[in-house]
Design a protein around this motif. Structure first.
Motif, PDB file in Angstrom:
ATOM      1  N   LEU A  15      27.326 -14.443  -7.368  1.00  0.00           N
ATOM      2  CA  LEU A  15      26.168 -14.218  -6.505  1.00  0.00           C
ATOM      3  C   LEU A  15      26.351 -12.962  -5.657  1.00  0.00           C
ATOM      4  N   LEU A  16      27.548 -12.751  -5.158  1.00  0.00           N
ATOM      5  CA  LEU A  16      27.834 -11.551  -4.378  1.00  0.00           C
ATOM      6  C   LEU A  16      27.653 -10.299  -5.240  1.00  0.00           C
ATOM      7  N   LYS A  17      28.054 -10.382  -6.511  1.00  0.00           N
ATOM      8  CA  LYS A  17      27.869  -9.247  -7.415  1.00  0.00           C
ATOM      9  C   LYS A  17      26.394  -8.944  -7.624  1.00  0.00           C
ATOM     10  N   GLU A  18      25.575  -9.982  -7.773  1.00  0.00           N
ATOM     11  CA  GLU A  18      24.137  -9.773  -7.946  1.00  0.00           C
ATOM     12  C   GLU A  18      23.567  -9.013  -6.749  1.00  0.00           C
ATOM     13  N   TRP A  19      23.964  -9.415  -5.557  1.00  0.00           N
ATOM     14  CA  TRP A  19      23.487  -8.740  -4.349  1.00  0.00           C
ATOM     15  C   TRP A  19      24.021  -7.309  -4.267  1.00  0.00           C
ATOM     16  N   ALA A  20      25.242  -7.098  -4.740  1.00  0.00           N
ATOM     17  CA  ALA A  20      25.821  -5.751  -4.719  1.00  0.00           C
ATOM     18  C   ALA A  20      25.065  -4.821  -5.664  1.00  0.00           C
ATOM     19  N   TYR A  21      24.731  -5.317  -6.845  1.00  0.00           N
ATOM     20  CA  TYR A  21      23.939  -4.504  -7.773  1.00  0.00           C
ATOM     21  C   TYR A  21      22.572  -4.185  -7.178  1.00  0.00           C
ATOM     22  N   ALA A  22      21.937  -5.189  -6.563  1.00  0.00           N
ATOM     23  CA  ALA A  22      20.629  -4.966  -5.933  1.00  0.00           C
ATOM     24  C   ALA A  22      20.750  -3.935  -4.809  1.00  0.00           C
ATOM     25  N   ASP A  23      21.813  -4.029  -4.025  1.00  0.00           N
ATOM     26  CA  ASP A  23      22.041  -3.079  -2.934  1.00  0.00           C
ATOM     27  C   ASP A  23      22.160  -1.658  -3.469  1.00  0.00           C
ATOM     28  N   MET A  24      22.933  -1.477  -4.520  1.00  0.00           N
ATOM     29  CA  MET A  24      23.099  -0.141  -5.083  1.00  0.00           C
ATOM     30  C   MET A  24      21.770   0.405  -5.600  1.00  0.00           C
ATOM     31  N   PHE A  25      21.007  -0.442  -6.291  1.00  0.00           N
ATOM     32  CA  PHE A  25      19.727   0.013  -6.838  1.00  0.00           C
ATOM     33  C   PHE A  25      18.759   0.392  -5.727  1.00  0.00           C
ATOM     34  N   PHE A  26      18.577  -0.494  -4.745  1.00  0.00           N
ATOM     35  CA  PHE A  26      17.620  -0.221  -3.679  1.00  0.00           C
ATOM     36  C   PHE A  26      18.052   0.960  -2.808  1.00  0.00           C
ATOM     37  N   THR A  27      19.333   1.083  -2.556  1.00  0.00           N
ATOM     38  CA  THR A  27      19.824   2.198  -1.744  1.00  0.00           C
ATOM     39  C   THR A  27      19.595   3.531  -2.451  1.00  0.00           C
ATOM     40  N   MET A  28      19.949   3.615  -3.709  1.00  0.00           N
ATOM     41  CA  MET A  28      19.828   4.880  -4.428  1.00  0.00           C
ATOM     42  C   MET A  28      18.370   5.259  -4.690  1.00  0.00           C
ATOM     43  N   THR A  29      17.514   4.298  -4.997  1.00  0.00           N
ATOM     44  CA  THR A  29      16.102   4.643  -5.175  1.00  0.00           C
ATOM     45  C   THR A  29      15.479   5.032  -3.833  1.00  0.00           C
ATOM     46  N   GLY A  30      15.899   4.382  -2.757  1.00  0.00           N
ATOM     47  CA  GLY A  30      15.416   4.758  -1.428  1.00  0.00           C
ATOM     48  C   GLY A  30      15.840   6.162  -1.036  1.00  0.00           C
ATOM     49  N   VAL A  31      17.067   6.512  -1.389  1.00  0.00           N
ATOM     50  CA  VAL A  31      17.552   7.871  -1.116  1.00  0.00           C
ATOM     51  C   VAL A  31      16.694   8.887  -1.855  1.00  0.00           C
ATOM     52  N   SER A  32      16.403   8.615  -3.117  1.00  0.00           N
ATOM     53  CA  SER A  32      15.593   9.543  -3.902  1.00  0.00           C
ATOM     54  C   SER A  32      14.189   9.683  -3.331  1.00  0.00           C
ATOM     55  N   ILE A  33      13.585   8.576  -2.932  1.00  0.00           N
ATOM     56  CA  ILE A  33      12.244   8.628  -2.344  1.00  0.00           C
ATOM     57  C   ILE A  33      12.269   9.419  -1.042  1.00  0.00           C
ATOM     58  N   SER A  34      13.304   9.233  -0.246  1.00  0.00           N
ATOM     59  CA  SER A  34      13.425   9.987   1.008  1.00  0.00           C
ATOM     60  C   SER A  34      13.581  11.475   0.740  1.00  0.00           C
ATOM     61  N   ARG A  35      14.358  11.808  -0.278  1.00  0.00           N
ATOM     62  CA  ARG A  35      14.552  13.225  -0.622  1.00  0.00           C
ATOM     63  C   ARG A  35      13.260  13.851  -1.129  1.00  0.00           C
ATOM     64  N   ILE A  36      12.466  13.070  -1.872  1.00  0.00           N
ATOM     65  CA  ILE A  36      11.170  13.578  -2.326  1.00  0.00           C
ATOM     66  C   ILE A  36      10.262  13.827  -1.128  1.00  0.00           C
ATOM     67  N   ALA A  37      10.284  12.930  -0.156  1.00  0.00           N
ATOM     68  CA  ALA A  37       9.407  13.034   1.020  1.00  0.00           C
ATOM     69  C   ALA A  37       9.679  14.289   1.835  1.00  0.00           C
ATOM     70  N   VAL A  38      10.920  14.766   1.832  1.00  0.00           N
ATOM     71  CA  VAL A  38      11.242  15.963   2.615  1.00  0.00           C
ATOM     72  C   VAL A  38      11.327  17.220   1.748  1.00  0.00           C
ATOM     73  N   ASN A  39      10.834  17.112   0.514  1.00  0.00           N
ATOM     74  CA  ASN A  39      10.817  18.247  -0.420  1.00  0.00           C
ATOM     75  C   ASN A  39      12.201  18.847  -0.620  1.00  0.00           C
ATOM     76  N   ASP A  40      13.168  18.000  -0.859  1.00  0.00           N
ATOM     77  CA  ASP A  40      14.541  18.468  -1.081  1.00  0.00           C
ATOM     78  C   ASP A  40      14.688  18.998  -2.508  1.00  0.00           C
ATOM     79  N   ALA A  41      15.825  19.604  -2.786  1.00  0.00           N
ATOM     80  CA  ALA A  41      16.095  20.161  -4.107  1.00  0.00           C
ATOM     81  C   ALA A  41      16.161  19.048  -5.162  1.00  0.00           C
ATOM     82  N   ALA A  42      15.856  19.404  -6.388  1.00  0.00           N
ATOM     83  CA  ALA A  42      15.816  18.433  -7.486  1.00  0.00           C
ATOM     84  C   ALA A  42      17.168  17.749  -7.675  1.00  0.00           C
TER      85      ALA A  42
END
Length: 72
Positions: A15-42
């Motif tokens: 169960l902890l692993k499931e949450w860890a995978y979810a954390d990695m996915f949500f964190t990394m997609t959130g980072v990408s969305i934030s970078r898009i919002a500030v017009n960062d480099a590709a």
């Protein structure tokens, strides 16, 4: 995210692993969305999406004894 990597590498606690995978996915997609919002480099947008993709592949290919429910 360091704790997520440690949790994924541990042999028990499915169960902890499931949450860890979810954390990695949500964190990394959130980072990408934030970078898009500030017009960062590709590069700064693509790298977190690649890490999220690796997390998805790792989650899908994990051994059967590390799963909560069988995918069969």
């Amino acid at each position: 995210m360091d704790f997520a990597i440690i949790a994924i590498l541990m042999r028990k606690f499915a169960l902890l692993k499931e949450w860890a995978y979810a954390d990695m996915f949500f964190t990394m997609t959130g980072v990408s969305i934030s970078r898009i919002a500030v017009n960062d480099a590709a590069f700064h947008i693509i790298v977190p999406l690649m890490i999220a993709s690796l997390a998805i592949v790792s989650w899908y290919l994990r051994p059967a004894n590390g799963r909560l429910i069988s995918l069969n």
